[in-house]
Design a protein around this motif. Structure first.
Motif, PDB file in Angstrom:
ATOM      1  N   ILE A   1       0.858  -1.184   0.000  1.00 29.07           N
ATOM      2  CA  ILE A   1       0.000   0.000   0.000  1.00 29.07           C
ATOM      3  C   ILE A   1       0.892   1.232   0.000  1.00 29.07           C
ATOM      4  O   ILE A   1       1.804   1.359   0.820  1.00 29.07           O
ATOM      5  N   SER A   2       0.637   2.144  -0.931  1.00 30.88           N
ATOM      6  CA  SER A   2       1.519   3.294  -1.111  1.00 30.88           C
ATOM      7  C   SER A   2       0.932   4.603  -0.597  1.00 30.88           C
ATOM      8  O   SER A   2       1.671   5.557  -0.342  1.00 30.88           O
ATOM      9  N   ALA A   3      -0.402   4.688  -0.441  1.00 32.84           N
ATOM     10  CA  ALA A   3      -1.018   5.933   0.027  1.00 32.84           C
ATOM     11  C   ALA A   3      -2.391   5.631   0.608  1.00 32.84           C
ATOM     12  O   ALA A   3      -3.042   4.648   0.236  1.00 32.84           O
ATOM     13  N   VAL A   4      -2.817   6.513   1.536  1.00 33.78           N
ATOM     14  CA  VAL A   4      -4.101   6.338   2.222  1.00 33.78           C
ATOM     15  C   VAL A   4      -4.838   7.677   2.259  1.00 33.78           C
ATOM     16  O   VAL A   4      -4.237   8.727   2.521  1.00 33.78           O
ATOM     17  N   THR A   5      -6.144   7.626   2.024  1.00 30.05           N
ATOM     18  CA  THR A   5      -7.029   8.784   2.177  1.00 30.05           C
ATOM     19  C   THR A   5      -8.203   8.351   3.046  1.00 30.05           C
ATOM     20  O   THR A   5      -8.706   7.230   2.896  1.00 30.05           O
ATOM     21  N   VAL A   6      -8.639   9.215   3.950  1.00 30.20           N
ATOM     22  CA  VAL A   6      -9.770   8.902   4.826  1.00 30.20           C
ATOM     23  C   VAL A   6     -10.861   9.949   4.631  1.00 30.20           C
ATOM     24  O   VAL A   6     -10.612  11.154   4.755  1.00 30.20           O
ATOM     25  N   LEU A   7     -12.070   9.494   4.316  1.00 26.92           N
ATOM     26  CA  LEU A   7     -13.232  10.366   4.146  1.00 26.92           C
ATOM     27  C   LEU A   7     -14.229  10.100   5.264  1.00 26.92           C
ATOM     28  O   LEU A   7     -14.379   8.958   5.718  1.00 26.92           O
ATOM     29  N   LYS A   8     -14.918  11.161   5.678  1.00 27.62           N
ATOM     30  CA  LYS A   8     -15.833  11.034   6.814  1.00 27.62           C
ATOM     31  C   LYS A   8     -17.224  11.548   6.448  1.00 27.62           C
ATOM     32  O   LYS A   8     -17.389  12.743   6.194  1.00 27.62           O
ATOM     33  N   PRO A   9     -18.235  10.667   6.442  1.00 28.63           N
ATOM     34  CA  PRO A   9     -19.610  11.151   6.297  1.00 28.63           C
ATOM     35  C   PRO A   9     -20.067  11.747   7.630  1.00 28.63           C
ATOM     36  O   PRO A   9     -19.295  11.790   8.593  1.00 28.63           O
ATOM     37  N   ARG A  10     -21.292  12.182   7.719  1.00 30.44           N
ATOM     38  CA  ARG A  10     -21.781  12.666   8.998  1.00 30.44           C
ATOM     39  C   ARG A  10     -21.786  11.501   9.991  1.00 30.44           C
ATOM     40  O   ARG A  10     -22.088  10.367   9.634  1.00 30.44           O
ATOM     41  N   PRO A  11     -21.461  11.753  11.254  1.00 30.79           N
ATOM     42  CA  PRO A  11     -21.373  10.665  12.235  1.00 30.79           C
ATOM     43  C   PRO A  11     -22.737  10.048  12.532  1.00 30.79           C
ATOM     44  O   PRO A  11     -23.773  10.719  12.484  1.00 30.79           O
ATOM     45  N   SER A  12     -22.716   8.783  12.859  1.00 30.54           N
ATOM     46  CA  SER A  12     -23.925   8.101  13.313  1.00 30.54           C
ATOM     47  C   SER A  12     -24.273   8.566  14.724  1.00 30.54           C
ATOM     48  O   SER A  12     -23.388   8.806  15.553  1.00 30.54           O
ATOM     49  N   GLY A  13     -25.554   8.647  15.003  1.00 28.24           N
ATOM     50  CA  GLY A  13     -25.997   8.978  16.351  1.00 28.24           C
ATOM     51  C   GLY A  13     -25.692   7.881  17.352  1.00 28.24           C
ATOM     52  O   GLY A  13     -25.796   8.087  18.560  1.00 28.24           O
ATOM     53  N   ASN A  14     -25.321   6.690  16.856  1.00 29.07           N
ATOM     54  CA  ASN A  14     -24.973   5.580  17.747  1.00 29.07           C
ATOM     55  C   ASN A  14     -23.542   5.656  18.252  1.00 29.07           C
ATOM     56  O   ASN A  14     -23.174   4.907  19.157  1.00 29.07           O
ATOM     57  N   ALA A  15     -22.727   6.514  17.653  1.00 28.07           N
ATOM     58  CA  ALA A  15     -21.323   6.595  18.034  1.00 28.07           C
ATOM     59  C   ALA A  15     -21.164   7.357  19.345  1.00 28.07           C
ATOM     60  O   ALA A  15     -21.913   8.305  19.613  1.00 28.07           O
ATOM     61  N   PRO A  16     -20.184   6.978  20.174  1.00 29.18           N
ATOM     62  CA  PRO A  16     -19.919   7.757  21.392  1.00 29.18           C
ATOM     63  C   PRO A  16     -19.559   9.198  21.045  1.00 29.18           C
ATOM     64  O   PRO A  16     -19.057   9.481  19.947  1.00 29.18           O
ATOM     65  N   ALA A  17     -19.793  10.104  21.950  1.00 33.28           N
ATOM     66  CA  ALA A  17     -19.498  11.517  21.727  1.00 33.28           C
ATOM     67  C   ALA A  17     -18.032  11.696  21.356  1.00 33.28           C
ATOM     68  O   ALA A  17     -17.142  11.123  21.989  1.00 33.28           O
ATOM     69  N   GLY A  18     -17.787  12.463  20.304  1.00 37.23           N
ATOM     70  CA  GLY A  18     -16.422  12.752  19.886  1.00 37.23           C
ATOM     71  C   GLY A  18     -15.842  11.765  18.894  1.00 37.23           C
ATOM     72  O   GLY A  18     -14.739  11.986  18.377  1.00 37.23           O
ATOM     73  N   LEU A  19     -16.549  10.665  18.615  1.00 41.56           N
ATOM     74  CA  LEU A  19     -16.044   9.672  17.666  1.00 41.56           C
ATOM     75  C   LEU A  19     -16.774   9.831  16.338  1.00 41.56           C
ATOM     76  O   LEU A  19     -18.000   9.660  16.258  1.00 41.56           O
ATOM     77  N   SER A  20     -16.040  10.169  15.280  1.00 39.56           N
ATOM     78  CA  SER A  20     -16.615  10.287  13.949  1.00 39.56           C
ATOM     79  C   SER A  20     -16.684   8.894  13.332  1.00 39.56           C
ATOM     80  O   SER A  20     -15.691   8.347  12.846  1.00 39.56           O
TER      81      SER A  20
END
Length: 337
Positions: free
Chosen positions: A192-211
């Motif tokens: 693996i030569s490169a990584v990109t991370v994309l974030k949609p809107r967070p789920s309401g099930n996720a703990p506070a502060g976790l995207s």
């Protein structure tokens, strides 16, 4: 060092994985026994050792690895403790099965790799158990056959019912997506030569502060695109799925199409609760293969542990900065080619 007819294994770490591996060696596989249980918590070590015939409890890994009845080491302690235990195992030239991560970062993993190089032969197998899963093995065989042509893309879904409140965004990469990082390298035979991370809107099930969820895109040095949907709080169960898209066809695993039940106007099956349930046979196969080889290590290597750590570091940078991050790797030593 003279190995005994039944391989004596020191299990370092008595948490969930260490206890499960001790059970596995004692009750499931053949050719080995647990001769030592090691943990800084003397009570936990003794509690497990007392239930295994001929097993001794230790709080000091060095003392355990020097014992006459220890022929091999299974490390299942927290990641920050791995480097010291690995270097001690090298002092005794003992074969090691080390749960991932090999160590928590690329710099310390590289130190371990260099120490193994000084031994002149492989001693470490890293616990990337997906390489021993029946479905992943079938997919690997199919891709290696060339029947579907060259791989072009590899889609992955990694879903967990929920995580504890202390779970961080970095852990989405380092504890979860690391498995797809290793599986992709292995399935494709590419780095693996490169990584990109994309974030949609967070789920309401996720703990506070976790995207959560997140979408990880990886590029390989062979031109394949690998994507991973990591969803750590999906609520409904544990799912790991992969689909290879090749020139002349596709292949998908992880659908879990076991028994389907029709009842009371509904139909369906079951979803695994967690990774231990989903990959129990892979863990069994992994440890049995390691024991059977009795020190001739052929599974995931220190190089694989180092490469995974380097890709994780790029993934964490991409996650934090919102930018494409390149992976920094040393030249692969001949021992690991």
């Amino acid at each position: 060092m003279t190995q005994h007819a039944t391989l004596g294994v020191a299990v370092v770490g008595t948490g969930r994985m260490g206890a499960d591996h001790a059970r596995r060696i004692t009750d499931v596989i053949s050719g080995a026994r647990v001769s030592a249980m090691v943990d800084i918590d003397a009570g936990r070590a003794k509690g497990l050792a007392d239930g295994i015939d001929g097993c001794t409890a230790y709080t000091d890994p060095g003392a355990a690895l020097a014992a006459d009845d220890v022929d091999a080491v299974l490390i299942a302690s927290p990641g920050p403790a791995h480097e010291a235990a690995l270097l001690t195992a090298f002092e005794h030239d003992l074969p090691v099965l080390c749960e991932k991560p090999l160590t928590p970062d690329a710099a310390s993993t590289l130190r371990v790799l260099e120490a193994e190089l000084r031994l002149g032969h492989r001693r470490v197998q890293v616990g990337f158990m997906r390489r021993y899963d029946a479905e992943y093995l079938k997919l690997k065989s199919l891709l290696d056959s060339g029947e579907l042509g060259r791989p072009l893309m590899l889609h992955n879904r990694h879903r967990n019912a929920d995580v504890l409140l202390y779970f961080t965004e970095r852990m989405l990469i380092n504890d979860s997506v690391v498995h797809e990082m290793d599986a992709a390298r292995w399935l494709l035979g590419q780095e693996i030569s490169a990584v990109t991370v994309l974030k949609p809107r967070p789920s309401g099930n996720a703990p506070a502060g976790l995207s959560d969820p997140q979408f990880v895109v990886m590029e390989t040095d062979g031109g394949v695109l690998v994507d991973v949907e990591i969803y750590a709080n999906c609520r409904f169960g544990y799912q790991v799925q992969a689909e290879a898209v090749c020139e002349n066809g596709t292949a998908r695993i992880g659908e879990a199409h076991g028994m389907l039940v029709n009842s009371a106007g509904r139909w369906g099956g079951s979803i695994a609760r967690d990774f231990v349930e989903r990959f129990v046979e892979a863990y069994d196969r992994e440890v049995q293969c390691w024991v059977t080889l009795r020190g001739e290590v052929t599974g995931p290597s220190c190089w694989d542990g180092y490469a995974a750590a380097a890709v994780c570091e790029a993934g964490v940078r991409a996650q934090a900065e919102g930018l494409r991050a390149e992976v920094d790797l040393i030249e692969r030593p001949a021992l690991y080619r």
